[in-house]
Design an enzyme around this catalytic site. Structure first.
Site, PDB file in Angstrom:
ATOM      1  N   ASN A 172       0.869  -1.186   0.000  1.00 49.43           N
ATOM      2  CA  ASN A 172       0.000   0.000   0.000  1.00 49.43           C
ATOM      3  C   ASN A 172       0.901   1.230   0.000  1.00 49.43           C
ATOM      4  O   ASN A 172       1.472   1.574   1.027  1.00 49.43           O
ATOM      5  CB  ASN A 172      -0.889  -0.029   1.253  1.00 49.43           C
ATOM      6  CG  ASN A 172      -1.694   1.253   1.409  1.00 49.43           C
ATOM      7  OD1 ASN A 172      -1.837   2.023   0.466  1.00 49.43           O
ATOM      8  ND2 ASN A 172      -2.225   1.487   2.607  1.00 49.43           N
ATOM      9  N   TRP A 173       1.009   1.848  -1.174  1.00 50.79           N
ATOM     10  CA  TRP A 173       1.931   2.982  -1.295  1.00 50.79           C
ATOM     11  C   TRP A 173       1.329   4.266  -0.701  1.00 50.79           C
ATOM     12  O   TRP A 173       1.997   5.299  -0.672  1.00 50.79           O
ATOM     13  CB  TRP A 173       2.295   3.211  -2.767  1.00 50.79           C
ATOM     14  CG  TRP A 173       3.076   2.084  -3.387  1.00 50.79           C
ATOM     15  CD1 TRP A 173       3.534   0.955  -2.751  1.00 50.79           C
ATOM     16  CD2 TRP A 173       3.508   1.978  -4.753  1.00 50.79           C
ATOM     17  NE1 TRP A 173       4.216   0.159  -3.641  1.00 50.79           N
ATOM     18  CE2 TRP A 173       4.217   0.750  -4.879  1.00 50.79           C
ATOM     19  CE3 TRP A 173       3.361   2.779  -5.877  1.00 50.79           C
ATOM     20  CZ2 TRP A 173       4.777   0.330  -6.084  1.00 50.79           C
ATOM     21  CZ3 TRP A 173       3.916   2.359  -7.084  1.00 50.79           C
ATOM     22  CH2 TRP A 173       4.622   1.152  -7.184  1.00 50.79           C
ATOM     23  N   LYS A 174       0.098   4.223  -0.291  1.00 52.06           N
ATOM     24  CA  LYS A 174      -0.587   5.401   0.264  1.00 52.06           C
ATOM     25  C   LYS A 174      -0.429   6.600  -0.690  1.00 52.06           C
ATOM     26  O   LYS A 174      -0.370   6.403  -1.895  1.00 52.06           O
ATOM     27  CB  LYS A 174      -0.066   5.712   1.667  1.00 52.06           C
ATOM     28  CG  LYS A 174      -0.055   4.484   2.586  1.00 52.06           C
ATOM     29  CD  LYS A 174       0.102   4.852   4.019  1.00 52.06           C
ATOM     30  CE  LYS A 174       0.271   3.586   4.848  1.00 52.06           C
ATOM     31  NZ  LYS A 174       0.113   3.798   6.243  1.00 52.06           N
ATOM     32  N   HIS A 217      -9.715   1.212   4.825  1.00 48.34           N
ATOM     33  CA  HIS A 217      -8.422   1.391   5.512  1.00 48.34           C
ATOM     34  C   HIS A 217      -8.629   2.387   6.659  1.00 48.34           C
ATOM     35  O   HIS A 217      -9.403   3.338   6.536  1.00 48.34           O
ATOM     36  CB  HIS A 217      -7.386   1.905   4.510  1.00 48.34           C
ATOM     37  CG  HIS A 217      -5.988   1.905   5.077  1.00 48.34           C
ATOM     38  ND1 HIS A 217      -5.546   2.866   5.950  1.00 48.34           N
ATOM     39  CD2 HIS A 217      -4.952   1.042   4.911  1.00 48.34           C
ATOM     40  CE1 HIS A 217      -4.292   2.603   6.291  1.00 48.34           C
ATOM     41  NE2 HIS A 217      -3.910   1.494   5.672  1.00 48.34           N
ATOM     42  N   GLU A 244      -7.007   4.815   7.654  1.00 46.57           N
ATOM     43  CA  GLU A 244      -6.786   6.228   7.320  1.00 46.57           C
ATOM     44  C   GLU A 244      -8.012   6.822   6.629  1.00 46.57           C
ATOM     45  O   GLU A 244      -8.320   8.002   6.782  1.00 46.57           O
ATOM     46  CB  GLU A 244      -5.511   6.365   6.468  1.00 46.57           C
ATOM     47  CG  GLU A 244      -4.271   6.125   7.328  1.00 46.57           C
ATOM     48  CD  GLU A 244      -3.061   5.615   6.585  1.00 46.57           C
ATOM     49  OE1 GLU A 244      -3.000   5.722   5.349  1.00 46.57           O
ATOM     50  OE2 GLU A 244      -2.146   5.089   7.265  1.00 46.57           O
ATOM     51  N   GLU A 299      -5.430  -4.618  10.977  1.00 40.90           N
ATOM     52  CA  GLU A 299      -4.425  -3.567  11.096  1.00 40.90           C
ATOM     53  C   GLU A 299      -4.706  -2.728  12.346  1.00 40.90           C
ATOM     54  O   GLU A 299      -5.501  -1.769  12.288  1.00 40.90           O
ATOM     55  CB  GLU A 299      -4.473  -2.650   9.875  1.00 40.90           C
ATOM     56  CG  GLU A 299      -4.176  -3.337   8.567  1.00 40.90           C
ATOM     57  CD  GLU A 299      -3.604  -2.365   7.568  1.00 40.90           C
ATOM     58  OE1 GLU A 299      -2.456  -2.541   7.178  1.00 40.90           O
ATOM     59  OE2 GLU A 299      -4.304  -1.407   7.210  1.00 40.90           O
ATOM     60  N   GLY A 359       2.355   2.560  10.680  1.00 42.42           N
ATOM     61  CA  GLY A 359       3.289   3.674  10.449  1.00 42.42           C
ATOM     62  C   GLY A 359       4.015   4.146  11.689  1.00 42.42           C
ATOM     63  O   GLY A 359       4.627   5.212  11.676  1.00 42.42           O
ATOM     64  N   SER A 402       3.401  -1.762  10.486  1.00 45.06           N
ATOM     65  CA  SER A 402       4.859  -1.718  10.654  1.00 45.06           C
ATOM     66  C   SER A 402       5.533  -3.054  10.364  1.00 45.06           C
ATOM     67  O   SER A 402       6.497  -3.427  11.033  1.00 45.06           O
ATOM     68  CB  SER A 402       5.220  -1.219  12.059  1.00 45.06           C
ATOM     69  OG  SER A 402       4.741   0.097  12.250  1.00 45.06           O
ATOM     70  N   GLY A 441       2.755  -1.027   4.379  1.00 49.27           N
ATOM     71  CA  GLY A 441       2.792   0.388   4.003  1.00 49.27           C
ATOM     72  C   GLY A 441       4.223   0.829   3.739  1.00 49.27           C
ATOM     73  O   GLY A 441       4.774   0.612   2.668  1.00 49.27           O
ATOM     74  N   GLY A 442       4.859   1.424   4.744  1.00 47.65           N
ATOM     75  CA  GLY A 442       6.180   2.028   4.597  1.00 47.65           C
ATOM     76  C   GLY A 442       7.203   1.139   3.904  1.00 47.65           C
ATOM     77  O   GLY A 442       7.916   1.596   3.003  1.00 47.65           O
TER      78      GLY A 442
HETATM   79  C1  PEP Z   1      -0.880   0.305   6.025  1.00 38.87           C
HETATM   80  O1  PEP Z   1      -0.932   1.435   5.611  1.00 38.87           O
HETATM   81  O2  PEP Z   1      -1.783  -0.469   5.714  1.00 38.87           O
HETATM   82  C2  PEP Z   1       0.247  -0.099   6.858  1.00 38.87           C
HETATM   83  C3  PEP Z   1       0.198  -1.267   7.431  1.00 38.87           C
HETATM   84  O3  PEP Z   1       1.291   0.779   6.987  1.00 38.87           O
HETATM   85  P1  PEP Z   1       2.734   0.499   7.677  1.00 38.87           P
HETATM   86  O4  PEP Z   1       3.244  -0.807   7.142  1.00 38.87           O
HETATM   87  O5  PEP Z   1       3.581   1.650   7.268  1.00 38.87           O
HETATM   88  O6  PEP Z   1       2.507   0.428   9.148  1.00 38.87           O
END
Ligand code: PEP
Length: 258
Positions: free
Chosen positions: A9-11, A99, A101, A171, A177, A213, A234-235
């Site tokens: 997930n590049w957000k 999600h 966010e 999640e 994040g 994370s 994500g990251g």
């Molecule tokens: C996400 O955005 O779904 C996520 C899990 O982000 P991160 O891996 O950066 O915590």
């Protein structure tokens, strides 16, 4: 044991040039050492989808294309939004639904999550329904009930035939994040809660992913002990090396478990 699914997930990161570059880097690593079992999906921002799809097609890459969100309406006066049919036309096969966010910053309530899940399934795409508690809910010990309620509300209105298109991503918001990954025991406990709810909907075959994370340093441990069927990343998905390291960890654990 289900083959793992790893979604990047590049957000709201990477413009179209950067997105093409990262996809090409992913392609080089996937071609050099293709995952044996894991299914890999990239979920770039809407504006990058077409270009990322072109790289995937040109390289005949065994990587799926995902969107981070969709609007549940078919068309019309929804300025700034993108429909499921529009995504399908671009070659998108997966859509993240609800999600945290979107829920937290863009007022996506349970009703909107359920409507989006229905629209994605009805449109023939595969949905990844995101659920998870915030820190206050976890500290109060209500995380199980909270996630169960999120799941029930999203799945209740889904036609029986649409259920097989749905995967779930657990999640915890406090882990997204933040660099604070959930412990293996916490992940395994929530896998049990989620599987219990899914069984009630006759969705025992659905994949359950973990997100929060995830990194090359913790992916193997989470894969082994977390009882999850893959990761939403994500990251760490913003660099090809770290993303593929996570894919390989999940792939290796699955091969060892089979
Ligand atoms: C996400 O955005 O779904 C996520 C899990 O982000 P991160 O891996 O950066 O915590």
């Amino acid at each position: 044991v289900r083959a793992p699914l790893i979604i990047g997930n590049w957000k709201m990161n990477l413009d179209v040039v950067e997105a093409v570059h990262l996809t090409q880097q992913v392609a080089v690593l996937v071609r050099a050492d293709p995952p044996e079992h894991a299914e890999v999906v990239l979920a770039p921002p809407f504006v990058d989808l077409r270009s990322v799809a072109s790289v995937i097609a040109a390289d005949r890459l065994d990587v799926g294309l995902g969107a981070q969100h969709a609007n549940p309406h078919e068309s019309g006066a929804h300025t700034g939004e993108v429909s499921v049919a529009m995504l399908r036309r671009l070659g998108v096969a997966w859509v993240l639904v609800g999600h945290s966010e979107r829920r937290t910053h863009y007022h996506m309530d349970d009703e909107a999550v359920a409507a989006t899940l229905r629209a994605v399934s009805a449109g023939g795409l595969r949905a990844v329904l995101c659920v998870g508690e915030d820190e206050a809910v976890r500290e109060a010990g209500d995380h199980g009930a909270f996630v169960e309620a999120q799941l029930r509300s999203a799945l209740a209105g889904l036609p029986v035939g649409a259920r097989e298109s749905v995967s779930v991503a657990y999640e915890p918001i406090w882990a997204i994040g933040t660099g604070r990954t959930a412990q293996v025991e916490q992940v395994a406990e929530m896998a049990g809660v989620i599987r219990g709810v899914l069984a009630g909907f006759e969705m025992g075959e659905a994949r359950v992913l973990y997100g929060g994370s995830v990194s090359p340093a913790n992916a193997a441990e989470l894969s082994e002990g977390g009882a999850m069927d893959g990761f939403l990343v994500g990251g760490a998905s913003l660099a090809a090396e770290s993303f593929l390291a996570i894919v390989r960890a999940a792939d290796g654990c699955y091969a060892a478990k089979r």
